[in-house]
Design a protein around this motif. Structure first.
Motif, PDB file in Angstrom:
ATOM      1  N   ILE A   1       8.222  -7.415  30.945  1.00 17.86           N
ATOM      2  CA  ILE A   1       8.352  -8.543  30.280  1.00 17.86           C
ATOM      3  C   ILE A   1       7.042  -9.285  29.652  1.00 17.86           C
ATOM      4  O   ILE A   1       6.963  -9.863  28.719  1.00 17.86           O
ATOM      5  CB  ILE A   1       8.928  -9.653  31.227  1.00 17.86           C
ATOM      6  N   ALA A   2       5.990  -8.873  30.498  1.00 17.11           N
ATOM      7  CA  ALA A   2       4.516  -9.136  30.084  1.00 17.11           C
ATOM      8  C   ALA A   2       4.277  -8.348  28.938  1.00 17.11           C
ATOM      9  O   ALA A   2       3.717  -9.238  28.075  1.00 17.11           O
ATOM     10  CB  ALA A   2       3.394  -8.848  31.103  1.00 17.11           C
ATOM     11  N   LYS A   3       4.644  -7.255  28.595  1.00 14.21           N
ATOM     12  CA  LYS A   3       4.306  -6.473  27.499  1.00 14.21           C
ATOM     13  C   LYS A   3       5.017  -7.064  25.983  1.00 14.21           C
ATOM     14  O   LYS A   3       4.461  -7.389  25.347  1.00 14.21           O
ATOM     15  CB  LYS A   3       4.665  -5.060  27.625  1.00 14.21           C
ATOM     16  N   TRP A   4       6.026  -7.566  26.401  1.00 13.54           N
ATOM     17  CA  TRP A   4       6.960  -8.130  25.354  1.00 13.54           C
ATOM     18  C   TRP A   4       6.161  -9.644  24.991  1.00 13.54           C
ATOM     19  O   TRP A   4       6.010 -10.070  23.642  1.00 13.54           O
ATOM     20  CB  TRP A   4       8.299  -8.300  25.612  1.00 13.54           C
ATOM     21  N   LEU A   5       5.889 -10.416  26.270  1.00 15.33           N
ATOM     22  CA  LEU A   5       5.323 -11.752  26.040  1.00 15.33           C
ATOM     23  C   LEU A   5       3.839 -11.505  25.254  1.00 15.33           C
ATOM     24  O   LEU A   5       3.332 -12.566  24.432  1.00 15.33           O
ATOM     25  CB  LEU A   5       4.885 -12.384  27.202  1.00 15.33           C
ATOM     26  N   LEU A   6       3.262 -10.580  25.479  1.00 14.40           N
ATOM     27  CA  LEU A   6       1.821 -10.422  24.945  1.00 14.40           C
ATOM     28  C   LEU A   6       2.044  -9.938  23.340  1.00 14.40           C
ATOM     29  O   LEU A   6       0.875  -9.756  22.665  1.00 14.40           O
ATOM     30  CB  LEU A   6       0.875  -9.623  25.728  1.00 14.40           C
ATOM     31  N   ASN A   7       2.774  -8.988  23.006  1.00 15.80           N
ATOM     32  CA  ASN A   7       2.805  -8.117  22.045  1.00 15.80           C
ATOM     33  C   ASN A   7       4.035  -8.450  20.890  1.00 15.80           C
ATOM     34  O   ASN A   7       3.568  -7.996  19.801  1.00 15.80           O
ATOM     35  CB  ASN A   7       3.140  -6.665  22.093  1.00 15.80           C
ATOM     36  N   GLU A   8       5.170  -8.847  21.474  1.00 18.55           N
ATOM     37  CA  GLU A   8       6.320  -9.146  20.338  1.00 18.55           C
ATOM     38  C   GLU A   8       6.187 -10.499  19.645  1.00 18.55           C
ATOM     39  O   GLU A   8       5.383 -11.303  20.275  1.00 18.55           O
ATOM     40  CB  GLU A   8       7.429  -8.840  20.974  1.00 18.55           C
ATOM     41  N   ASP A   9       6.993 -10.682  18.622  1.00 18.15           N
ATOM     42  CA  ASP A   9       6.980 -11.915  17.782  1.00 18.15           C
ATOM     43  C   ASP A   9       7.912 -12.810  18.691  1.00 18.15           C
ATOM     44  O   ASP A   9       8.703 -12.028  19.500  1.00 18.15           O
ATOM     45  CB  ASP A   9       7.499 -11.613  16.512  1.00 18.15           C
ATOM     46  N   PHE A  10       7.967 -13.917  18.293  1.00 20.29           N
ATOM     47  CA  PHE A  10       8.760 -15.057  19.133  1.00 20.29           C
ATOM     48  C   PHE A  10      10.405 -14.379  19.250  1.00 20.29           C
ATOM     49  O   PHE A  10      10.929 -14.443  20.288  1.00 20.29           O
ATOM     50  CB  PHE A  10       8.750 -16.208  18.564  1.00 20.29           C
ATOM     51  N   GLN A  11      10.927 -14.146  18.074  1.00 27.45           N
ATOM     52  CA  GLN A  11      12.217 -14.035  18.169  1.00 27.45           C
ATOM     53  C   GLN A  11      12.768 -12.582  19.056  1.00 27.45           C
ATOM     54  O   GLN A  11      13.468 -12.606  19.824  1.00 27.45           O
ATOM     55  CB  GLN A  11      12.924 -13.626  16.795  1.00 27.45           C
ATOM     56  N   SER A  12      11.892 -11.738  18.897  1.00 28.26           N
ATOM     57  CA  SER A  12      12.288 -10.210  19.367  1.00 28.26           C
ATOM     58  C   SER A  12      11.924 -10.345  20.981  1.00 28.26           C
ATOM     59  O   SER A  12      12.856  -9.875  21.647  1.00 28.26           O
ATOM     60  CB  SER A  12      11.185  -9.314  18.778  1.00 28.26           C
ATOM     61  N   CYS A  13      11.043 -11.075  21.529  1.00 25.93           N
ATOM     62  CA  CYS A  13      10.575 -11.505  22.765  1.00 25.93           C
ATOM     63  C   CYS A  13      11.674 -12.223  23.544  1.00 25.93           C
ATOM     64  O   CYS A  13      12.024 -11.834  24.475  1.00 25.93           O
ATOM     65  CB  CYS A  13       9.092 -11.895  22.889  1.00 25.93           C
TER      66      CYS A  13
END
Length: 85
Positions: A1-13
Motif C-alpha cells: 500500500i505504501a508503495k502505491w501511495l508513494l508512486n502511483e497516480d491518484f486513480q490507480s492508487c
C-alpha cells in the motif's frame, strides 16, 4: 500500500488500495494506523511528513464518526499525492 501511495497516480492508487481492502477485508482505519508509525521510520523531509501525518490524524478522526470509507480513502490517497507534488 505504501508503495502505491508513494508512486502511483491518484486513480490507480485509489483503485488498487480499494481492491486490496475488499479482497483482504481490511478496514481503512487499520491501514491508517499502520501508516502513521511507518511515516516516522522512513527518511522524508519534515516539511513533507507533517502535512501527511496531520491528514492521517484528521482521517482517523473522521472515520471514528462513521464517515464514508470511500471518501476517506480518497482523502488518504490525496494526502500522499499532494505531498509528492
Amino acid at each position: 500500500i505504501a508503495k502505491w501511495l508513494l508512486n502511483e497516480d491518484f486513480q490507480s492508487c485509489y483503485e488498487q488500495v480499494s481492491h486490496l481492502r475488499d479482497q483482504r477485508g481490511l478496514a481503512l482505519v487499520d491501514i491508517v494506523r499502520e501508516l502513521t508509525p511507518w511515516l516516522f521510520r522512513i527518511n522524508i523531509p519534515t516539511d513533507v511528513r507533517v502535512p501527511v501525518v496531520e491528514a492521517l490524524a484528521d482521517l482517523e478522526y473522521r472515520l471514528a464518526f462513521g464517515t464514508s470509507d470511500r471518501l476517506q480513502l480518497g482523502a488518504l490517497v490525496g494526502a500522499f499525492t499532494e505531498a509528492r507534488a
